[in-house]
Design a protein around this motif. Structure first.
Motif, PDB file in Angstrom:
ATOM      1  N   LEU A  52     -58.263  92.221 -37.081  1.00 27.67           N
ATOM      2  CA  LEU A  52     -57.454  91.272 -36.635  1.00 27.67           C
ATOM      3  C   LEU A  52     -55.999  91.022 -37.573  1.00 27.67           C
ATOM      4  N   ASP A  53     -56.323  91.112 -39.113  1.00 22.26           N
ATOM      5  CA  ASP A  53     -55.349  91.100 -39.946  1.00 22.26           C
ATOM      6  C   ASP A  53     -54.489  92.294 -40.090  1.00 22.26           C
ATOM      7  N   HIS A  54     -55.005  93.464 -39.407  1.00 23.48           N
ATOM      8  CA  HIS A  54     -54.307  94.757 -39.400  1.00 23.48           C
ATOM      9  C   HIS A  54     -53.437  94.631 -38.065  1.00 23.48           C
ATOM     10  N   ALA A  55     -54.075  93.963 -37.027  1.00 25.80           N
ATOM     11  CA  ALA A  55     -53.372  93.883 -35.679  1.00 25.80           C
ATOM     12  C   ALA A  55     -52.002  92.986 -36.041  1.00 25.80           C
ATOM     13  N   ARG A  56     -52.288  91.927 -36.618  1.00 26.53           N
ATOM     14  CA  ARG A  56     -50.960  90.880 -37.174  1.00 26.53           C
ATOM     15  C   ARG A  56     -50.105  91.825 -37.834  1.00 26.53           C
ATOM     16  N   LEU A  57     -50.521  92.319 -38.865  1.00 29.34           N
ATOM     17  CA  LEU A  57     -49.503  93.218 -39.678  1.00 29.34           C
ATOM     18  C   LEU A  57     -48.594  94.080 -39.012  1.00 29.34           C
ATOM     19  N   GLU A  58     -49.635  95.030 -38.098  1.00 30.16           N
ATOM     20  CA  GLU A  58     -48.956  95.944 -37.186  1.00 30.16           C
ATOM     21  C   GLU A  58     -47.937  95.138 -36.299  1.00 30.16           C
ATOM     22  N   ALA A  59     -48.067  94.140 -35.589  1.00 26.54           N
ATOM     23  CA  ALA A  59     -47.257  93.435 -34.733  1.00 26.54           C
ATOM     24  C   ALA A  59     -46.019  92.980 -35.615  1.00 26.54           C
ATOM     25  N   VAL A  60     -45.938  92.476 -36.785  1.00 32.79           N
ATOM     26  CA  VAL A  60     -44.901  91.967 -37.513  1.00 32.79           C
ATOM     27  C   VAL A  60     -43.981  93.290 -37.938  1.00 32.79           C
ATOM     28  N   THR A  61     -44.879  94.315 -38.598  1.00 29.52           N
ATOM     29  CA  THR A  61     -43.998  95.433 -39.043  1.00 29.52           C
ATOM     30  C   THR A  61     -43.176  96.269 -37.947  1.00 29.52           C
ATOM     31  N   SER A  62     -43.931  96.243 -36.808  1.00 29.46           N
ATOM     32  CA  SER A  62     -43.182  97.052 -35.446  1.00 29.46           C
ATOM     33  C   SER A  62     -42.251  96.167 -34.747  1.00 29.46           C
ATOM     34  N   ALA A  63     -42.441  94.660 -35.033  1.00 25.24           N
ATOM     35  CA  ALA A  63     -41.838  93.819 -34.034  1.00 25.24           C
ATOM     36  C   ALA A  63     -41.811  94.074 -32.741  1.00 25.24           C
ATOM     37  N   GLN A  64     -43.157  94.244 -32.229  1.00 28.28           N
ATOM     38  CA  GLN A  64     -43.747  94.478 -31.171  1.00 28.28           C
ATOM     39  C   GLN A  64     -44.919  93.642 -30.916  1.00 28.28           C
ATOM     40  N   ALA A  65     -45.381  93.172 -29.745  1.00 30.14           N
ATOM     41  CA  ALA A  65     -46.856  92.479 -29.752  1.00 30.14           C
ATOM     42  C   ALA A  65     -47.922  93.423 -29.735  1.00 30.14           C
ATOM     43  N   VAL A  66     -48.933  92.968 -30.361  1.00 26.31           N
ATOM     44  CA  VAL A  66     -50.155  94.006 -30.236  1.00 26.31           C
ATOM     45  C   VAL A  66     -51.228  92.944 -29.872  1.00 26.31           C
ATOM     46  N   ARG A  67     -52.027  93.853 -28.909  1.00 28.89           N
ATOM     47  CA  ARG A  67     -53.224  93.205 -28.086  1.00 28.89           C
ATOM     48  C   ARG A  67     -54.537  93.671 -28.620  1.00 28.89           C
ATOM     49  N   VAL A  68     -55.486  92.651 -29.098  1.00 32.18           N
ATOM     50  CA  VAL A  68     -56.841  93.260 -29.504  1.00 32.18           C
ATOM     51  C   VAL A  68     -57.610  92.621 -28.613  1.00 32.18           C
ATOM     52  N   MET A  69     -58.444  93.394 -27.986  1.00 35.09           N
ATOM     53  CA  MET A  69     -59.262  92.908 -26.795  1.00 35.09           C
ATOM     54  C   MET A  69     -60.684  93.530 -27.034  1.00 35.09           C
ATOM     55  N   ALA A  70     -61.664  92.747 -26.355  1.00 39.85           N
ATOM     56  CA  ALA A  70     -63.203  93.348 -26.164  1.00 39.85           C
ATOM     57  C   ALA A  70     -63.196  94.411 -25.590  1.00 39.85           C
ATOM     58  N   ARG A  71     -64.073  95.341 -26.201  1.00 38.37           N
ATOM     59  CA  ARG A  71     -64.219  96.560 -24.984  1.00 38.37           C
ATOM     60  C   ARG A  71     -65.025  95.954 -23.658  1.00 38.37           C
ATOM     61  N   PRO A  72     -64.700  96.663 -22.680  1.00 34.87           N
ATOM     62  CA  PRO A  72     -65.269  96.541 -21.322  1.00 34.87           C
ATOM     63  C   PRO A  72     -66.643  96.443 -21.642  1.00 34.87           C
ATOM     64  N   GLY A  73     -67.385  95.368 -20.679  1.00 30.46           N
ATOM     65  CA  GLY A  73     -68.964  95.471 -20.587  1.00 30.46           C
ATOM     66  C   GLY A  73     -69.452  93.969 -20.748  1.00 30.46           C
ATOM     67  N   ILE A  74     -70.704  93.965 -20.659  1.00 26.58           N
ATOM     68  CA  ILE A  74     -71.171  92.612 -20.552  1.00 26.58           C
ATOM     69  C   ILE A  74     -71.298  91.966 -22.028  1.00 26.58           C
ATOM     70  N   ARG A  75     -71.141  92.823 -22.922  1.00 27.27           N
ATOM     71  CA  ARG A  75     -71.413  92.287 -24.315  1.00 27.27           C
ATOM     72  C   ARG A  75     -70.301  91.440 -25.061  1.00 27.27           C
ATOM     73  N   GLY A  76     -69.133  91.558 -24.305  1.00 20.93           N
ATOM     74  CA  GLY A  76     -67.847  90.985 -25.039  1.00 20.93           C
ATOM     75  C   GLY A  76     -67.652  91.439 -26.358  1.00 20.93           C
ATOM     76  N   TRP A  77     -67.303  90.377 -27.108  1.00 26.41           N
ATOM     77  CA  TRP A  77     -66.657  90.916 -28.399  1.00 26.41           C
ATOM     78  C   TRP A  77     -67.998  91.699 -29.173  1.00 26.41           C
ATOM     79  N   ALA A  78     -69.031  91.140 -29.011  1.00 26.93           N
ATOM     80  CA  ALA A  78     -70.365  92.108 -29.684  1.00 26.93           C
ATOM     81  C   ALA A  78     -70.335  93.493 -29.266  1.00 26.93           C
TER      82      ALA A  78
END
Length: 165
Positions: A52-78
């Motif tokens: 998440l820290d890396h995604a935030r840095l990427e969003a700020v440095t690229s000046a574009q939104a970055v989305r982090v999402m759980a992989r598809p499936g029943i386990r969610g973020w796990a």
């Protein structure tokens, strides 16, 4: 003829030693299992926080939104997560999957960091293992985008422990 010196152990002595070793092992296994569960949960929470820290840095440095999402499936973020900017995938959680006994609780399957690094609202993702509520950890994301790992609140622990994924 003088008596021979005692050599070796009697069967009773060997059985006593085996019983002591067995009892010691029986007492140590639950403690080892608990320690491994704590490590799995901490590893998942810290890996997500780092990404998440890396995604935030990427969003700020690229000046574009970055989305982090759980992989598809029943386990969610796990079940792992991935990041993308627009439709361009940036990275996935790791090459090795997270432990299959790990569970997570979060109301949304994704979060986005804007060009300012913020998410717009506070969010919490909780990791636990089934039935071990005392070991649960949460990744808390402030609306400004800062993420931290903290002990899970009781209601989140209950939600996490009751889920399958």
């Amino acid at each position: 003829m003088p008596p021979r010196p005692h050599r070796g152990f009697t069967l009773v002595e060997l059985l006593i030693v085996l019983v002591i070793v067995g009892l010691t092992a029986a007492l140590a296994v639950p403690a080892l299992t608990d320690a491994l569960d704590r490590r799995r949960i901490r590893h998942a929470a810290e890996a997500l926080r780092d990404d998440l820290d890396h995604a935030r840095l990427e969003a700020v440095t690229s000046a574009q939104a970055v989305r982090v999402m759980a992989r598809p499936g029943i386990r969610g973020w796990a079940g792992g997560w991935m990041a993308q900017r627009g439709y361009l995938p940036l990275w996935a959680a790791s090459s090795e999957p997270l432990d299959t006994r790990l569970r997570s609780a979060h109301s949304r399957p994704s979060l986005s960091f804007g060009p300012d690094g913020g998410t717009g609202d506070n969010q919490t993702i909780t990791f636990c293992t089934g039935g071990k509520q005392a070991f649960a950890l949460s990744v808390v994301i402030a609306r400004e985008g800062r993420a931290r790992v903290a002990p899970a609140e009781h209601d989140r622990v209950t939600s996490c422990a009751g889920r399958r994924g």
